[in-house]
Write an enzyme that holds these catalytic residues in place. Sequence first.
Site, PDB file in Angstrom:
ATOM      1  N   GLY A 143      -2.593  71.779  18.997  1.00 39.47           N
ATOM      2  CA  GLY A 143      -3.074  72.992  19.684  1.00 39.47           C
ATOM      3  C   GLY A 143      -3.980  73.848  18.705  1.00 39.47           C
ATOM      4  N   ARG A 165       1.753  65.456  24.001  1.00 37.97           N
ATOM      5  CA  ARG A 165       2.120  64.708  25.307  1.00 37.97           C
ATOM      6  C   ARG A 165       0.760  64.283  25.858  1.00 37.97           C
ATOM      7  NH1 ARG A 165       5.489  69.941  27.655  1.00 37.97           N
ATOM      8  NH2 ARG A 165       3.428  70.732  26.600  1.00 37.97           N
ATOM      9  N   ARG A 221       9.336  75.910  14.691  1.00 37.12           N
ATOM     10  CA  ARG A 221      10.506  76.676  15.167  1.00 37.12           C
ATOM     11  C   ARG A 221      11.677  75.857  14.487  1.00 37.12           C
ATOM     12  NH1 ARG A 221       8.019  80.514  15.611  1.00 37.12           N
ATOM     13  NH2 ARG A 221       7.708  81.882  17.402  1.00 37.12           N
ATOM     14  N   ASP A 245       9.550  77.019   6.818  1.00 35.96           N
ATOM     15  CA  ASP A 245       9.405  78.480   6.952  1.00 35.96           C
ATOM     16  C   ASP A 245      10.063  78.870   8.061  1.00 35.96           C
ATOM     17  OD1 ASP A 245       7.867  80.812   6.508  1.00 35.96           O
ATOM     18  OD2 ASP A 245       6.679  80.485   8.548  1.00 35.96           O
ATOM     19  N   GLU A 250      17.844  80.967  11.895  1.00 37.03           N
ATOM     20  CA  GLU A 250      17.187  82.151  10.716  1.00 37.03           C
ATOM     21  C   GLU A 250      17.792  83.659  11.384  1.00 37.03           C
ATOM     22  OE1 GLU A 250      13.062  80.722  11.509  1.00 37.03           O
ATOM     23  OE2 GLU A 250      12.836  82.726  12.091  1.00 37.03           O
ATOM     24  N   HIS A 268      10.202  82.860   7.196  1.00 39.73           N
ATOM     25  CA  HIS A 268       9.492  82.809   8.484  1.00 39.73           C
ATOM     26  C   HIS A 268       8.192  83.958   8.127  1.00 39.73           C
ATOM     27  CE1 HIS A 268       9.446  82.467  12.836  1.00 39.73           C
ATOM     28  NE2 HIS A 268       7.959  82.759  12.520  1.00 39.73           N
TER      29      HIS A 268
HETATM   30  P1  NDP Z   1      -0.655  76.061  21.112  1.00 37.24           P
HETATM   31  O1  NDP Z   1       0.258  76.048  22.540  1.00 37.24           O
HETATM   32  O2  NDP Z   1      -2.045  76.023  21.005  1.00 37.24           O
HETATM   33  O3  NDP Z   1      -0.240  74.131  20.822  1.00 37.24           O
HETATM   34  C1  NDP Z   1       1.082  73.666  21.075  1.00 37.24           C
HETATM   35  C2  NDP Z   1       0.598  72.194  20.647  1.00 37.24           C
HETATM   36  O4  NDP Z   1       2.040  71.567  20.663  1.00 37.24           O
HETATM   37  C3  NDP Z   1      -0.229  71.546  21.643  1.00 37.24           C
HETATM   38  O5  NDP Z   1      -1.158  70.625  21.141  1.00 37.24           O
HETATM   39  C4  NDP Z   1       0.656  70.675  22.681  1.00 37.24           C
HETATM   40  O6  NDP Z   1      -0.005  69.516  23.349  1.00 37.24           O
HETATM   41  C5  NDP Z   1       1.902  70.291  21.633  1.00 37.24           C
HETATM   42  N1  NDP Z   1       3.277  70.057  22.406  1.00 37.24           N
HETATM   43  C6  NDP Z   1       4.023  70.907  23.142  1.00 37.24           C
HETATM   44  N2  NDP Z   1       5.009  70.161  23.595  1.00 37.24           N
HETATM   45  C7  NDP Z   1       5.088  69.131  22.919  1.00 37.24           C
HETATM   46  C8  NDP Z   1       5.917  68.053  22.781  1.00 37.24           C
HETATM   47  N3  NDP Z   1       7.289  68.121  23.608  1.00 37.24           N
HETATM   48  N4  NDP Z   1       5.853  66.943  22.086  1.00 37.24           N
HETATM   49  C9  NDP Z   1       4.494  66.830  21.573  1.00 37.24           C
HETATM   50  N5  NDP Z   1       3.545  67.901  21.481  1.00 37.24           N
HETATM   51  C10 NDP Z   1       3.999  68.895  22.319  1.00 37.24           C
HETATM   52  O7  NDP Z   1       0.177  76.690  20.108  1.00 37.24           O
HETATM   53  P2  NDP Z   1      -0.293  77.232  18.842  1.00 37.24           P
HETATM   54  O8  NDP Z   1      -0.946  76.131  17.955  1.00 37.24           O
HETATM   55  O9  NDP Z   1      -0.997  78.535  18.827  1.00 37.24           O
HETATM   56  O10 NDP Z   1       1.263  77.568  18.032  1.00 37.24           O
HETATM   57  C11 NDP Z   1       2.365  76.438  18.119  1.00 37.24           C
HETATM   58  C12 NDP Z   1       3.330  77.219  17.562  1.00 37.24           C
HETATM   59  O11 NDP Z   1       3.652  77.636  16.294  1.00 37.24           O
HETATM   60  C13 NDP Z   1       3.940  78.267  18.562  1.00 37.24           C
HETATM   61  O12 NDP Z   1       4.510  78.427  19.634  1.00 37.24           O
HETATM   62  C14 NDP Z   1       4.935  79.009  17.539  1.00 37.24           C
HETATM   63  O13 NDP Z   1       6.315  78.683  17.670  1.00 37.24           O
HETATM   64  C15 NDP Z   1       4.486  78.358  16.087  1.00 37.24           C
HETATM   65  N6  NDP Z   1       4.142  79.401  15.049  1.00 37.24           N
HETATM   66  C16 NDP Z   1       4.779  79.679  13.813  1.00 37.24           C
HETATM   67  C17 NDP Z   1       4.479  80.717  12.983  1.00 37.24           C
HETATM   68  C18 NDP Z   1       5.320  80.802  11.854  1.00 37.24           C
HETATM   69  O14 NDP Z   1       5.123  82.005  11.306  1.00 37.24           O
HETATM   70  N7  NDP Z   1       5.953  80.102  11.128  1.00 37.24           N
HETATM   71  C19 NDP Z   1       3.223  81.564  13.268  1.00 37.24           C
HETATM   72  C20 NDP Z   1       2.674  81.119  14.388  1.00 37.24           C
HETATM   73  C21 NDP Z   1       3.118  80.048  15.441  1.00 37.24           C
HETATM   74  P3  NDP Z   1       0.592  69.085  24.714  1.00 37.24           P
HETATM   75  O15 NDP Z   1       0.799  70.241  25.506  1.00 37.24           O
HETATM   76  O16 NDP Z   1      -0.433  68.166  25.007  1.00 37.24           O
HETATM   77  O17 NDP Z   1       1.897  68.202  24.358  1.00 37.24           O
END
Ligand code: NDP
Length: 302
Positions: A143, A165, A221, A245, A250, A268
Amino acid sequence: MTRPVLYMPRAFATSEGRLDGYQLTGPDRTGRDGEVRAMAVAGTGKVDAAVMDRFPALEIIAKFGVGYDSIDVAAAQARGIVVTNTPDVLTEEVADFALGLLIATSRQLPQADAYLRAGHWPQKPYPLTFSLRGRKIGLLGLGRIGQAIAERLTAMKLEVAYCTRRPRDLPYAHYPDALALAEACDALVVIVPGGAETAGLVDAAVIEALGRQGILVNVARGTVVDEAALIAALSTGKLGAAGLDVFEYEPQVPQALIDLPNTVLLPHVGSATEVTRRAMGDRVLDNLDAWFGSGKVPDRVA
Ligand code: NDP
């Protein structure tokens, strides 16, 4: 006009004056639950139906962060409560961080730092480490943040593959599931949302498919990775190293992970810089101001 009551569990960074339009309340102040119209939430603390029912006037829950798996979205929808998050403003920061963690884990940067500080260098050079050169990096999730990581990996002249997906129209190989991706790659960076849909997606088979020199980095997560299976694989040498992270429970981190020499563990802090946290706080306020102004919120997720 009376200012809406905003419930904030703890203060977070926003630009000067951004909170002026609200009456603030929080867990340290009592007696206002019935008047609370907006809630700003940070971290992974659960906002479930029981919490929502404590605030009968609640109209909007604004998450300080892009991941909103801590919020029961169905319960919010059932009560007509709007949910927002803070996308985009942290994308590049978290991508930088993920790259840092990948390099730190493969090259053992924190361990080498500790080695020097402990005074071991004059006795013996630090042992050799894993290299990223010539290795294929899998991204579980492509994403906003996943794409920013992929761009950085490409600049580092590393081959990138991914699993989502739905395949994206991007120049990286797509794999239909996490196991197929892990089998094809040397390192896996997890950057999917949390929640029921992705819980345990990285299980023992996926972890072991990365192999004895394999590296797992989780900046998504803790729930996405089977933590017990990860500890078992790291302890028995079935996985080379892990950079984490985020953790299942946590801020509690299993002692077994702490005791392992082949882990890099961080509290985190993927988006935790002053500039990015302020931008996230401003984005929370953009959503709240929009809700109480035009009623149209920019980052509505439910
Ligand atoms: P996006 O919604 O832009 O991207 C999510 C990606 O995950 C998409 O490519 C989606 O593709 C894919 N995805 C979702 N479900 C599945 C699945 N079951 N199997 C495979 N791929 C899947 O989110 P962001 O990139 O903005 O952020 C991602 C996550 O990172 C956040 O939700 C957050 O939990 C985490 N995060 C952690 C941080 C930290 O401090 N460590 C900071 C910021 C974010 P598709 O829908 O085609 O499957």
